[in-house]
Design a protein around this motif. Structure first.
Motif, short mmCIF file in Angstrom:
data_model
loop_
_atom_site.label_atom_id
_atom_site.label_comp_id
_atom_site.label_asym_id
_atom_site.label_seq_id
_atom_site.Cartn_x
_atom_site.Cartn_y
_atom_site.Cartn_z
N LEU A 74 0.82 -1.22 0.00
CA LEU A 74 0.00 0.00 0.00
C LEU A 74 0.85 1.27 0.00
CD1 LEU A 74 -2.89 -0.89 2.48
CD2 LEU A 74 -3.14 -0.36 0.05
N VAL A 75 1.95 1.26 0.74
CA VAL A 75 2.71 2.50 0.93
C VAL A 75 3.95 2.60 0.05
CG1 VAL A 75 1.92 2.67 3.31
CG2 VAL A 75 4.11 1.55 2.83
N LEU A 76 4.39 1.49 -0.53
CA LEU A 76 5.69 1.43 -1.21
C LEU A 76 5.84 2.53 -2.26
CD1 LEU A 76 8.21 -0.66 -1.40
CD2 LEU A 76 7.15 -1.29 -3.54
N LEU A 88 -3.23 6.51 -3.98
CA LEU A 88 -2.69 5.58 -4.95
C LEU A 88 -3.00 5.99 -6.38
CD1 LEU A 88 -3.62 2.18 -3.26
CD2 LEU A 88 -1.53 3.52 -2.97
N GLU A 89 -2.11 5.54 -7.29
CA GLU A 89 -2.35 5.71 -8.72
C GLU A 89 -3.18 4.53 -9.24
OE1 GLU A 89 1.05 7.53 -11.05
OE2 GLU A 89 2.13 6.42 -9.49
N SER A 90 -3.70 4.70 -10.45
CA SER A 90 -4.56 3.65 -11.02
C SER A 90 -3.81 2.35 -11.24
CB SER A 90 -5.16 4.14 -12.35
OG SER A 90 -4.13 4.50 -13.26
N THR A 91 -2.51 2.43 -11.60
CA THR A 91 -1.74 1.20 -11.85
C THR A 91 -1.61 0.35 -10.59
OG1 THR A 91 0.29 2.47 -11.44
CG2 THR A 91 -0.41 2.21 -13.73
N GLU A 131 -4.35 -3.79 -5.75
CA GLU A 131 -4.77 -3.70 -4.36
C GLU A 131 -6.27 -3.94 -4.21
OE1 GLU A 131 -2.44 -3.57 -1.91
OE2 GLU A 131 -1.21 -3.78 -3.70
N THR A 132 -7.07 -3.55 -5.21
CA THR A 132 -8.51 -3.83 -5.17
C THR A 132 -8.76 -5.33 -5.19
OG1 THR A 132 -9.01 -1.77 -6.33
CG2 THR A 132 -10.70 -3.47 -6.37
N ARG A 133 -7.99 -6.03 -6.03
CA ARG A 133 -8.14 -7.49 -6.07
C ARG A 133 -7.82 -8.10 -4.72
NH1 ARG A 133 -4.09 -10.64 -6.63
NH2 ARG A 133 -2.82 -9.02 -7.61
N LYS A 134 -6.81 -7.59 -4.04
CA LYS A 134 -6.45 -8.13 -2.72
C LYS A 134 -7.47 -7.75 -1.66
CE LYS A 134 -2.04 -6.76 -2.60
NZ LYS A 134 -0.66 -6.67 -2.11
N LEU A 135 -8.05 -6.54 -1.77
CA LEU A 135 -9.08 -6.12 -0.83
C LEU A 135 -10.30 -7.02 -0.89
CD1 LEU A 135 -8.86 -2.24 -1.11
CD2 LEU A 135 -8.69 -3.54 1.00
N ASN A 136 -10.58 -7.53 -2.08
CA ASN A 136 -11.72 -8.44 -2.22
C ASN A 136 -11.49 -9.76 -1.49
OD1 ASN A 136 -13.21 -6.68 -3.81
ND2 ASN A 136 -12.27 -7.40 -5.72
N ASN A 137 -10.25 -10.04 -1.17
CA ASN A 137 -9.93 -11.26 -0.42
C ASN A 137 -9.69 -10.98 1.05
OD1 ASN A 137 -9.96 -12.80 -2.78
ND2 ASN A 137 -7.81 -12.35 -3.21
N PHE A 138 -10.01 -9.80 1.52
CA PHE A 138 -9.62 -9.41 2.89
C PHE A 138 -10.86 -9.07 3.72
CE2 PHE A 138 -8.34 -6.39 6.13
CZ PHE A 138 -7.17 -6.92 6.59
N PRO A 139 -11.11 -9.72 4.86
CA PRO A 139 -10.36 -10.88 5.34
C PRO A 139 -10.78 -12.14 4.60
CG PRO A 139 -12.11 -10.39 6.86
CD PRO A 139 -12.15 -9.30 5.82
N ARG A 140 -9.93 -13.12 4.58
CA ARG A 140 -10.20 -14.34 3.83
C ARG A 140 -11.05 -15.30 4.64
NH1 ARG A 140 -4.61 -16.13 1.09
NH2 ARG A 140 -6.05 -17.25 -0.24
N GLY A 191 -6.05 9.06 -6.74
CA GLY A 191 -5.92 10.43 -6.29
C GLY A 191 -6.65 10.77 -5.01
N PHE A 192 -7.45 9.83 -4.50
CA PHE A 192 -8.19 10.09 -3.26
C PHE A 192 -7.56 9.33 -2.10
CE2 PHE A 192 -11.25 11.28 -6.47
CZ PHE A 192 -11.90 12.38 -5.91
#
Length: 783
Positions: free
Chosen positions: A549-551, A566-569, A574-583, A624-625
């Motif tokens: 997230l911060v790198l 964050l940028e769109s790239t 990260e959105t894909r990972k958020l969908n798995n959180f929490p697993r 950008g948000f």
């Protein structure tokens, strides 16, 4: 090779590009038939494999010219130039060449021994004298020079023996009287001294053996196929695997700096191959293990009167201190014919040649029909059409070279070519990079001596790849971007050690490339897909973590908010990972055994609380948000500011390389750091890099107080991106401790203790062999 590719018809290129591993016999035989009809291909094979066209053969004329150049440099006290000339002469001198009734190679070893003695390299002088005597046992000057070296080393008993032999082989009466005089002086010195003798060892590396008694099992995982797992609970820093390579090759970039057998850094007294000019070795032991002949084998091949003029019974000496050499396959022997292809073809192709020769010899003894069955995975079907054509062509060229230069008894047809193509594909997926630890401040000069403690300080360490090898059992360890085991090398031997506590049944996983903290998720996925043709599904790439997230994040424009922008790239991954959180609980339980790293949920909530509040169906992260407070940042303006600031940092980096740092450059870079800190997130890796650059620059201008503060700030960021006890932190602590020692800062003790604990976690009891510099830091810090 590129010119040859252009001559291949498009229809064949298309057929090869669309092929699968089941089609290889057909596609490779078609391409072979096409190439054999091309005069350009025949010429290329002749250039690569015909010894008449060799640039890698021995040359007496060139050796004599280099010898003369070395002698002239020696007389004018240009010792570095003399050493280079003598070593190059040894590399090209034929073993049976004679110069002034003496074996040329023995003479060159003696000349270099005299040079080493002159500059105080006594053990190197001793070894070169032994090599000269191995070739010419009645060489009086070599015995005399070895005696002088032994005297200065305090080996008086050996020196007496050496001078007696020198006297016996010396033909002139004046020479005998001179030796007799020196011998009497030595006998008197021997009576009046109790100095301990210094013994030299031809073996380039020695280490105590550590037993590996843990039992591992091969397992099958739903996401990664076969892998290795523990059969019991394993403590941190435990050795779980040790293995010798099935085959190994040095990288082209290290051919002049590292031993071609053990891959350790070359010593000043390099040992050449006895038949060609390609490899250099750190000892005769390594030269023999790689397939060369002992120097003593050339005694009877010289044919001069010195070979038989005296009885060998009146003197005793050891030709090699390694009484029990390791039995191994002579991997360089089939290349040791003065031909060009081992020096010109890519390292992985030469490695494939070594595997083919080795497996063919084993096939003859086991009557197996398979040319080379390593049982390893490959990615042929996933690679690009261009890469498929490249594999086809290299397989054809390699087999033609082996058959032409080595008499490789194997028909070149679709079957043998298809197996070679698969082998090269297996090497590219399964080979391991062998690395060595290097201080980035070390100059390559062979004569470098530390003149004071300060010269050794403000150093940093890095891992440098020096070789490529196949370790058949180690290839079963799967990849994770959050690994729980670490691989390192002592000489050619691979060691794998746990870096954290590992529970029973937990998969043991290495990192094949960038880890969490080193690159963001999308860059890691891209690297692994390009190099290994798989999409990583480890926890670092499938679950949310603070580092990703911060790198590469921007900071929130609200100064009281710690959120990330964050940028769109980056948002896509990260959105894909958020969908798995929490697993799911059952999946999370399995992964908790897989890695000991924490998810840092509290820290994630500090920087991305809005993302965690959404449920999966309503999750919409906008570029950008801020992910914590929702405030917007103008990314275009931010990029413009960052690019301008980074131009000053790049200017500083160039100044560091040239070691010409002006006050203006430092001031501009310091201001640029302020812009980076006001625009990028506090834990953005670019900020850490800029801090580190400034620390290096301030070291060079000897402002160690400023260097210390910037180094601390860099480490603070890296400890967030990585585990606080990650090996990367150990490397950074070497920098910090050396700066603190320059300031007589008592905190250096804590830094050296911390880095010692980190390195022990990764290298166990081998830490002093891998990172000897840490012992120096500890001694100075505790002084």
């Amino acid at each position: 090779m590129e010119k040859l590719k252009c001559l291949v018809p498009e229809s064949i290129k298309r057929m090869v590009g669309e092929s699968s591993d089941e089609d290889l016999a057909s596609t490779s035989s078609t391409l072979l038939h096409c190439l054999l009809n091309l005069p350009q291909f025949q010429q290329m094979i002749d250039d690569l494999a015909d010894s008449k066209n060799s640039l890698c053969g021995k040359n007496k004329k060139v050796a004599l010219e280099l010898k003369q150049k070395g002698n002239e440099s020696y007389l004018t006290a240009e010792y570095a130039s003399a050493l280079e000339s003598y070593s190059q002469a040894l590399r090209v001198a034929p073993m049976d060449a004679v110069d002034m009734d003496k074996n040329l190679v023995a003479t060159l070893f003696l000349n270099r021994a005299s040079l080493f003695h002159k500059i105080g390299f006594l053990t190197e002088s001793l070894r070169d004298c032994k090599r000269a005597i191995s070739i010419s046992p009645t060489y009086a000057k070599a015995w005399y020079r070895r005696g002088k070296a032994n005297v200065d080393l305090g080996n008086f008993k050996d020196a007496v023996n050496d001078f007696n032999n020198a006297k016996s082989f010396e033909l002139s009466l004046d020479g005998k009287r001179h030796i007799e005089t020196e011998l009497n002086i030595i006998l008197e010195r021997q009576k009046s001294t109790s100095r301990m003798a210094v013994q030299e060892n031809e073996n380039c590396f020695g280490h105590f053996d550590e037993p590996c008694q843990l039992k591992l099992s091969q397992v099958s995982t739903p996401d990664k196929g076969r892998g290795m797992a523990s059969q019991c609970d394993i403590p941190q820093a435990s050795l779980v695997h040790k293995e010798e390579p099935y085959a190994l090759i040095i990288l082209k970039s290290c051919r002049e700096t590292h031993c071609h057998y053990c891959l350790n850094q070359l010593r000043a007294d390099t040992v050449p191959c006895t038949s060609c000019t390609i490899p250099l070795y750190c000892s005769e032991h390594c030269q023999i293990q790689a397939g060369g002949e002992p120097f003593s084998n050339f005694q009877d091949k010289i044919g001069t009167k010195e070979s038989h003029s005296h009885s060998h019974g009146e003197y005793k000496f050891a030709l090699c201190s390694d009484s029990n050499p390791i039995e191994c396959f002579p991997e360089h022997k089939h290349e040791c014919l003065g031909v060009n292809w081992p020096a010109i073809l890519p390292s992985d192709i030469v490695l494939a040649g070594r595997i083919l020769v080795k497996s063919t010899s084993q096939r003859c003894s086991t009557e197996s029909n398979a040319l080379c069955d390593l049982g390893l995975s490959h990615s042929y079907t996933q690679i690009t059409p261009e890469s498929k054509l490249e594999l086809h062509m290299y397989a054809i060229v390699l087999l033609c070279c082996l058959q032409h230069s080595f008499g490789f008894e194997l028909p070149i047809n679709g079957v043998s070519l298809s197996q070679t193509i698969i082998l090269i594909s297996q090497i590219r997926v399964n080979s391991m990079a062998i690395v060595r630890m290097k201080s980035v401040d070390d100059p390559p000069d062979q004569f470098r001596k530390l003149t004071s403690v300060g010269d050794a300080l403000t150093s940093s360490l890095e891992q440098v790849p020096v070789g490529q090898a196949i370790y058949k059992a180690a290839s079963l360890f799967n990849h994770s971007c959050l690994p729980n085991i670490h691989a390192y090398f002592l000489s050619r031997t691979l060691f794998i050690r746990t870096t954290e506590y590992v529970s029973t049944g937990c998969p043991l996983e290495l990192s094949y490339g960038p880890q969490v903290g080193q690159s963001d998720c999308e860059d890691r996925l891209r690297y692994l897909a390009d190099k290994y043709s798989f999409r990583c599904q480890c926890r670092g790439c499938s679950q949310l973590n603070l580092s990703d997230l911060v790198l590469n994040a921007f900071c929130c424009v609200n100064h009281n908010c710690a959120g990330v922008v964050l940028e769109s790239t980056i948002i896509n991954g990260e959105t894909r990972k958020l969908n798995n959180f929490p697993r799911a609980p059952e999946k999370q339980k399995f992964d908790s055994h897989l890695q000991g790293h924490k998810l840092n949920i509290v820290d994630i909530n500090d920087v991305a609380s809005l993302a965690l509040k959404f449920n999966n169906s309503s999750l919409h992260i906008q570029p950008g948000f801020c992910l914590h407070c929702g405030t917007h940042r103008d990314l275009d303006a931010s990029h413009e500011a960052i690019n301008k600031a980074w131009s000053y940092i790049k200017r500083l980096q160039e100044a560091i390389i040239s070691k010409d740092i002006s006050g203006t450059t430092l001031l501009d870079a310091s201001r640029a750091l302020g812009i980076l800190r006001s625009t990028l997130h506090a834990y953005n890796k670019s900020v850490a890099e800029a801090e580190d650059n400034l620390a290096q620059a301030f070291c060079l201008v000897r402002d160690f107080q400023s260097a210390r503060e910037h180094c601390k700030e860099s480490i603070k960021i890296l400890q967030t991106l990585y585990d606080p006890d990650h090996i990367v932190i150990g490397y950074e602590l070497v920098k910090l401790a050396s700066i603190q020692l320059s300031l007589d800062d008592p905190a250096a003790v804590d830094s050296t203790n911390h880095l010692g604990l980190i390195f022990a976690r990764y290298f166990g009891p081998h830490v002093d062999f891998i990172v000897p510099y840490q012992q120096f830091l500890k001694r100075v810090a505790h002084r």
